[in-house]
Design a protein around this motif. Structure first.
Motif, PDB file in Angstrom:
ATOM      1  N   TYR A   1       0.584  -1.236  -0.098  1.00  0.00           N
ATOM      2  CA  TYR A   1       0.113  -0.075   0.107  1.00  0.00           C
ATOM      3  C   TYR A   1       1.016   1.492   0.106  1.00  0.00           C
ATOM      4  N   THR A   2       1.934   1.114   0.190  1.00  0.00           N
ATOM      5  CA  THR A   2       3.000   2.333   0.096  1.00  0.00           C
ATOM      6  C   THR A   2       4.444   1.850   0.075  1.00  0.00           C
ATOM      7  N   ASN A   3       5.267   2.691  -0.651  1.00  0.00           N
ATOM      8  CA  ASN A   3       6.705   2.370  -0.920  1.00  0.00           C
ATOM      9  C   ASN A   3       7.644   3.229  -0.057  1.00  0.00           C
ATOM     10  N   ALA A   4       6.943   4.003   0.779  1.00  0.00           N
ATOM     11  CA  ALA A   4       7.986   5.116   1.541  1.00  0.00           C
ATOM     12  C   ALA A   4       7.389   5.289   2.905  1.00  0.00           C
ATOM     13  N   ILE A   5       8.477   5.293   3.628  1.00  0.00           N
ATOM     14  CA  ILE A   5       8.077   5.786   5.172  1.00  0.00           C
ATOM     15  C   ILE A   5       8.907   6.878   5.448  1.00  0.00           C
ATOM     16  N   GLY A   6       8.091   8.153   5.916  1.00  0.00           N
ATOM     17  CA  GLY A   6       8.903   9.121   6.516  1.00  0.00           C
ATOM     18  C   GLY A   6       9.355   8.999   7.829  1.00  0.00           C
TER      19      GLY A   6
ATOM     20  N   ILE B   1      12.923   3.916   3.930  1.00  0.00           N
ATOM     21  CA  ILE B   1      12.860   4.960   4.996  1.00  0.00           C
ATOM     22  C   ILE B   1      13.528   6.152   4.528  1.00  0.00           C
ATOM     23  N   ARG B   2      12.822   7.236   4.679  1.00  0.00           N
ATOM     24  CA  ARG B   2      13.497   8.327   4.240  1.00  0.00           C
ATOM     25  C   ARG B   2      13.616   9.349   5.397  1.00  0.00           C
TER      26      ARG B   2
ATOM     27  N   CYS C   1      15.551  13.332   6.701  1.00  0.00           N
ATOM     28  CA  CYS C   1      15.910  14.587   6.191  1.00  0.00           C
ATOM     29  C   CYS C   1      17.592  14.380   5.959  1.00  0.00           C
ATOM     30  N   THR C   2      17.972  15.070   4.935  1.00  0.00           N
ATOM     31  CA  THR C   2      19.331  15.284   4.389  1.00  0.00           C
ATOM     32  C   THR C   2      20.445  15.710   5.617  1.00  0.00           C
ATOM     33  N   LYS C   3      19.925  16.113   6.728  1.00  0.00           N
ATOM     34  CA  LYS C   3      20.782  16.654   7.646  1.00  0.00           C
ATOM     35  C   LYS C   3      21.245  15.678   8.656  1.00  0.00           C
ATOM     36  N   ASN C   4      20.624  14.296   8.633  1.00  0.00           N
ATOM     37  CA  ASN C   4      21.097  13.144   9.438  1.00  0.00           C
ATOM     38  C   ASN C   4      22.094  12.256   8.782  1.00  0.00           C
ATOM     39  N   GLN C   5      23.103  12.804   8.293  1.00  0.00           N
ATOM     40  CA  GLN C   5      24.211  12.179   7.523  1.00  0.00           C
ATOM     41  C   GLN C   5      24.677  11.104   8.424  1.00  0.00           C
ATOM     42  N   HIS C   6      24.546  11.131  10.056  1.00  0.00           N
ATOM     43  CA  HIS C   6      25.324  10.283  10.695  1.00  0.00           C
ATOM     44  C   HIS C   6      24.785   8.589  10.360  1.00  0.00           C
ATOM     45  N   LEU C   7      23.515   8.833   9.716  1.00  0.00           N
ATOM     46  CA  LEU C   7      22.505   7.568   9.738  1.00  0.00           C
ATOM     47  C   LEU C   7      23.071   6.906   8.511  1.00  0.00           C
ATOM     48  N   ALA C   8      23.929   7.343   7.734  1.00  0.00           N
ATOM     49  CA  ALA C   8      24.150   6.733   6.247  1.00  0.00           C
ATOM     50  C   ALA C   8      24.532   5.415   6.407  1.00  0.00           C
ATOM     51  N   GLU C   9      25.078   4.819   7.342  1.00  0.00           N
ATOM     52  CA  GLU C   9      25.542   3.324   7.506  1.00  0.00           C
ATOM     53  C   GLU C   9      24.435   2.592   7.675  1.00  0.00           C
ATOM     54  N   THR C  10      23.092   3.119   8.038  1.00  0.00           N
ATOM     55  CA  THR C  10      22.027   2.134   8.201  1.00  0.00           C
ATOM     56  C   THR C  10      21.212   1.839   6.957  1.00  0.00           C
ATOM     57  N   GLY C  11      21.750   2.335   5.835  1.00  0.00           N
ATOM     58  CA  GLY C  11      20.860   2.228   4.660  1.00  0.00           C
ATOM     59  C   GLY C  11      19.760   3.092   4.414  1.00  0.00           C
ATOM     60  N   VAL C  12      19.287   4.073   5.123  1.00  0.00           N
ATOM     61  CA  VAL C  12      18.056   4.933   4.947  1.00  0.00           C
ATOM     62  C   VAL C  12      18.218   5.837   3.820  1.00  0.00           C
ATOM     63  N   ASP C  13      17.359   6.506   3.321  1.00  0.00           N
ATOM     64  CA  ASP C  13      17.524   7.311   2.108  1.00  0.00           C
ATOM     65  C   ASP C  13      17.378   8.707   2.644  1.00  0.00           C
ATOM     66  N   LEU C  14      18.876   9.266   2.256  1.00  0.00           N
ATOM     67  CA  LEU C  14      18.843  10.853   3.084  1.00  0.00           C
ATOM     68  C   LEU C  14      18.844  11.897   1.932  1.00  0.00           C
ATOM     69  N   GLN C  15      17.985  11.595   0.923  1.00  0.00           N
ATOM     70  CA  GLN C  15      17.985  12.429   0.094  1.00  0.00           C
ATOM     71  C   GLN C  15      16.643  13.455   0.329  1.00  0.00           C
ATOM     72  N   GLY C  16      15.760  13.318   1.418  1.00  0.00           N
ATOM     73  CA  GLY C  16      14.843  14.037   1.582  1.00  0.00           C
ATOM     74  C   GLY C  16      13.460  13.525   1.321  1.00  0.00           C
ATOM     75  N   CYS C  17      12.407  14.095   1.929  1.00  0.00           N
ATOM     76  CA  CYS C  17      11.171  13.306   1.899  1.00  0.00           C
ATOM     77  C   CYS C  17      10.212  13.998   0.949  1.00  0.00           C
ATOM     78  N   GLN C  18      10.386  15.200   0.412  1.00  0.00           N
ATOM     79  CA  GLN C  18       9.605  15.788  -0.447  1.00  0.00           C
ATOM     80  C   GLN C  18      10.199  16.526  -1.792  1.00  0.00           C
ATOM     81  N   THR C  19      10.890  15.467  -2.207  1.00  0.00           N
ATOM     82  CA  THR C  19      11.689  15.837  -3.436  1.00  0.00           C
ATOM     83  C   THR C  19      11.211  15.959  -4.587  1.00  0.00           C
TER      84      THR C  19
END
Length: 304
Positions: free
Chosen positions: A145-150, A193-194, A196-214
């Motif tokens: 029912y969805t492809n994304a989680i904010g 999982i999306r 905000c781009t400011k959360n660069q410390h989470l990059a190693e977890t595999g979340v999408d850090l490109q933003g939620c309303q791009t």
């Protein structure tokens, strides 16, 4: 342009009658939250509104009237969390919200409805294990029912600290540990999982850090590339928010938009569904400024 409905309050849950009246009248008035003497008018028609962006914990009151906004492109954020009445006292039973989410998805498509598991806080019995358990159950329900989680972690605003002294923001180590469990669960159900781009410390977890309303998010949801320019420090496309702070009766403990339940009660009492303003009435000598609006769909880039 994008009309945001709303990040300041929950219009679908508590003010849907007002919203549909505004659609019928074809315009809305919005008082500037920082300069209340300034009132903007925005036209509500599909020629200049490229997308209606909804943010809600309860879309149920709008479901029977969706035909009235069928001329608009839409993107829905629906928040479904682990929390109970101790933290979200006036949010409906999650089962009903999940069913409403599914109905929106079937109508608009899974790319136009985003699940918000947001914000994540620890305390009052909500720890790592409880979040993983709740997240897994909800993800199973929303599979397909969805492809994304904010997602975000609770921000410690002064009002949040006052209203929820027993809640806390997880440490960076706790955030990483939690997401290393949540990301595989999301992927197993076809979701990303999306953050905000400011959360660069989470990059190693595999979340999408490109933003939620791009640009890409709206393109997939509504089928049009928008020429809207993002903010200077964020790739997300921001709309004109027609909501009002201190007016959401959900009274969630972690809320950044409410100062106190007394202020919310005062605002709610001043609401008139027939007023062009969400809260209060237009004074006889108040000046209305026509908000800048234009269609921003790029007709050269479309999924149609």
């Amino acid at each position: 342009m994008i009309i945001t409905t709303s990040m300041r309050t929950d219009i679908p849950a508590y003010y849907s009658r007002w919203f549909f009246n505004r659609i019928k009248e074809g315009y809305v008035l919005v008082r500037n939250p920082y300069h209340p003497e300034l009132i903007n008018r925005y036209e509500l028609n599909a020629d200049v509104v490229d997308c209606l962006l909804f943010c809600t914990k309860n879309p149920i009151p709008m479901l029977s009237r969706l035909d009235e906004i069928s001329q608009f492109n839409q993107y829905w954020y629906v928040t479904i969390t682990a929390y109970g009445k101790d933290i979200e006292p006036n949010v409906p039973d999650k089962r009903y919200v999940i069913e409403a989410f599914k109905k929106l998805s079937l109508r608009y498509g899974p790319k136009a409805v985003c699940w918000r598991y947001d914000p994540i806080a620890y305390g009052m019995g909500y720890d790592h294990e409880r979040h993983v358990e709740a997240f897994k159950k909800i993800a199973e329900e929303l599979d397909g029912y969805t492809n994304a989680i904010g997602m975000s972690f609770m921000d410690l605003y002064e009002k949040t600290i006052r209203n929820a002294p027993l809640l806390r923001r997880p440490s960076e180590q706790e955030q990483i540990a939690l997401l290393k469990e949540l990301v595989p669960i999301a992927k197993s159900h076809g979701m990303v999982i999306r953050f905000c781009t400011k959360n660069q410390h989470l990059a190693e977890t595999g979340v999408d850090l490109q933003g939620c309303q791009t640009q890409d998010v709206f393109y997939e949801a509504i089928g049009w590339k928008l020429l809207t320019k993002p903010g200077p420090n964020c790739p997300c496309l921001m709309g004109r928010d027609i909501g009002v702070y201190n007016s959401c009766p959900h009274l969630c403990k972690y809320c950044y938009a409410n100062y106190s339940k007394e202020e919310v009660a005062k605002s709610f009492a001043a609401h008139d569904p027939n007023s062009p303003l969400l809260i209060g009435q237009l004074g006889p000598d108040e000046k209305i400024i026509q908000g800048k609006q234009k269609q921003e769909r790029d007709f050269k880039v479309s999924l149609f």
